[in-house]
Design a protein around this motif. Structure first.
Motif, PDB file in Angstrom:
ATOM      1  N   ARG A 168      -2.310  33.590 -28.397  1.00 40.62           N
ATOM      2  CA  ARG A 168      -2.147  32.212 -27.940  1.00 40.62           C
ATOM      3  C   ARG A 168      -1.548  31.376 -29.071  1.00 40.62           C
ATOM      4  NH1 ARG A 168      -8.063  31.315 -25.363  1.00 40.62           N
ATOM      5  NH2 ARG A 168      -7.862  32.852 -23.708  1.00 40.62           N
ATOM      6  N   PRO A 169      -0.607  30.499 -28.737  1.00 41.79           N
ATOM      7  CA  PRO A 169       0.030  29.684 -29.784  1.00 41.79           C
ATOM      8  C   PRO A 169      -0.970  28.910 -30.644  1.00 41.79           C
ATOM      9  CG  PRO A 169       1.218  29.437 -27.726  1.00 41.79           C
ATOM     10  CD  PRO A 169      -0.019  30.245 -27.422  1.00 41.79           C
ATOM     11  N   ALA A 170      -2.029  28.421 -30.044  1.00 43.58           N
ATOM     12  CA  ALA A 170      -3.017  27.640 -30.790  1.00 43.58           C
ATOM     13  C   ALA A 170      -3.747  28.476 -31.838  1.00 43.58           C
ATOM     14  CB  ALA A 170      -4.024  27.026 -29.828  1.00 43.58           C
ATOM     15  N   LEU A 171      -3.767  29.796 -31.664  1.00 41.39           N
ATOM     16  CA  LEU A 171      -4.479  30.670 -32.600  1.00 41.39           C
ATOM     17  C   LEU A 171      -3.600  31.210 -33.716  1.00 41.39           C
ATOM     18  CD1 LEU A 171      -6.628  32.749 -30.095  1.00 41.39           C
ATOM     19  CD2 LEU A 171      -7.313  30.784 -31.439  1.00 41.39           C
ATOM     20  N   LEU A 172      -2.286  31.054 -33.590  1.00 43.65           N
ATOM     21  CA  LEU A 172      -1.378  31.633 -34.581  1.00 43.65           C
ATOM     22  C   LEU A 172      -1.622  31.124 -35.994  1.00 43.65           C
ATOM     23  CD1 LEU A 172       2.035  31.834 -32.729  1.00 43.65           C
ATOM     24  CD2 LEU A 172       0.676  33.730 -33.604  1.00 43.65           C
ATOM     25  N   ALA A 173      -2.045  29.888 -36.137  1.00 44.45           N
ATOM     26  CA  ALA A 173      -2.242  29.305 -37.459  1.00 44.45           C
ATOM     27  C   ALA A 173      -3.568  29.709 -38.100  1.00 44.45           C
ATOM     28  CB  ALA A 173      -2.153  27.784 -37.374  1.00 44.45           C
ATOM     29  N   ALA A 174      -4.487  30.256 -37.334  1.00 44.27           N
ATOM     30  CA  ALA A 174      -5.795  30.632 -37.874  1.00 44.27           C
ATOM     31  C   ALA A 174      -5.652  31.781 -38.867  1.00 44.27           C
ATOM     32  CB  ALA A 174      -6.739  31.011 -36.741  1.00 44.27           C
ATOM     33  N   ALA A 175      -6.389  31.699 -39.934  1.00 40.86           N
ATOM     34  CA  ALA A 175      -6.324  32.708 -40.995  1.00 40.86           C
ATOM     35  C   ALA A 175      -6.691  34.095 -40.465  1.00 40.86           C
ATOM     36  CB  ALA A 175      -7.262  32.320 -42.131  1.00 40.86           C
ATOM     37  N   GLY A 176      -5.836  35.055 -40.730  1.00 42.43           N
ATOM     38  CA  GLY A 176      -6.129  36.444 -40.421  1.00 42.43           C
ATOM     39  C   GLY A 176      -5.867  36.889 -39.000  1.00 42.43           C
ATOM     40  N   VAL A 177      -5.518  35.991 -38.100  1.00 39.69           N
ATOM     41  CA  VAL A 177      -5.350  36.353 -36.693  1.00 39.69           C
ATOM     42  C   VAL A 177      -4.197  37.345 -36.506  1.00 39.69           C
ATOM     43  CG1 VAL A 177      -4.693  35.483 -34.411  1.00 39.69           C
ATOM     44  CG2 VAL A 177      -6.429  34.312 -35.734  1.00 39.69           C
TER      45      VAL A 177
END
Length: 82
Positions: A12-21
């Motif tokens: 999901r685009p919203a999760l791309l910035a989360a560390a390690g995803v």
């Protein structure tokens, strides 16, 4: 290009910035590629589309887990183990 149906798993685009995803997503693909078992889907390819990593897999027939749970509630232990 091969004219066969496939499933494409993306983050999901919203999760791309989360560390390690992204790293975990690619580790999932590498782990699946090392195993041959009827219960584990084959990863045909890892691609990047519009900056988002994607896993390309065969499109499996049958009911989704979400639909199965909505239709019958929790799975019985024997079905989960199968």
């Amino acid at each position: 290009a091969l004219a066969r149906p496939v499933a494409v798993k993306v983050i999901r685009p919203a999760l791309l910035a989360a560390a390690g995803v992204v790293e975990r997503f690619l580790a999932e693909a590498r782990a699946a590629a090392k195993v041959e078992h009827d219960g584990i889907v084959v990863v045909h390819a890892v691609e990047v589309h519009a900056g988002r990593p994607c896993l390309v897999m065969p499109l499996l027939k049958g009911q989704t887990l979400e639909a199965r749970l909505a239709a019958g509630g929790p799975l019985p232990p024997a079905e989960v183990l199968r």
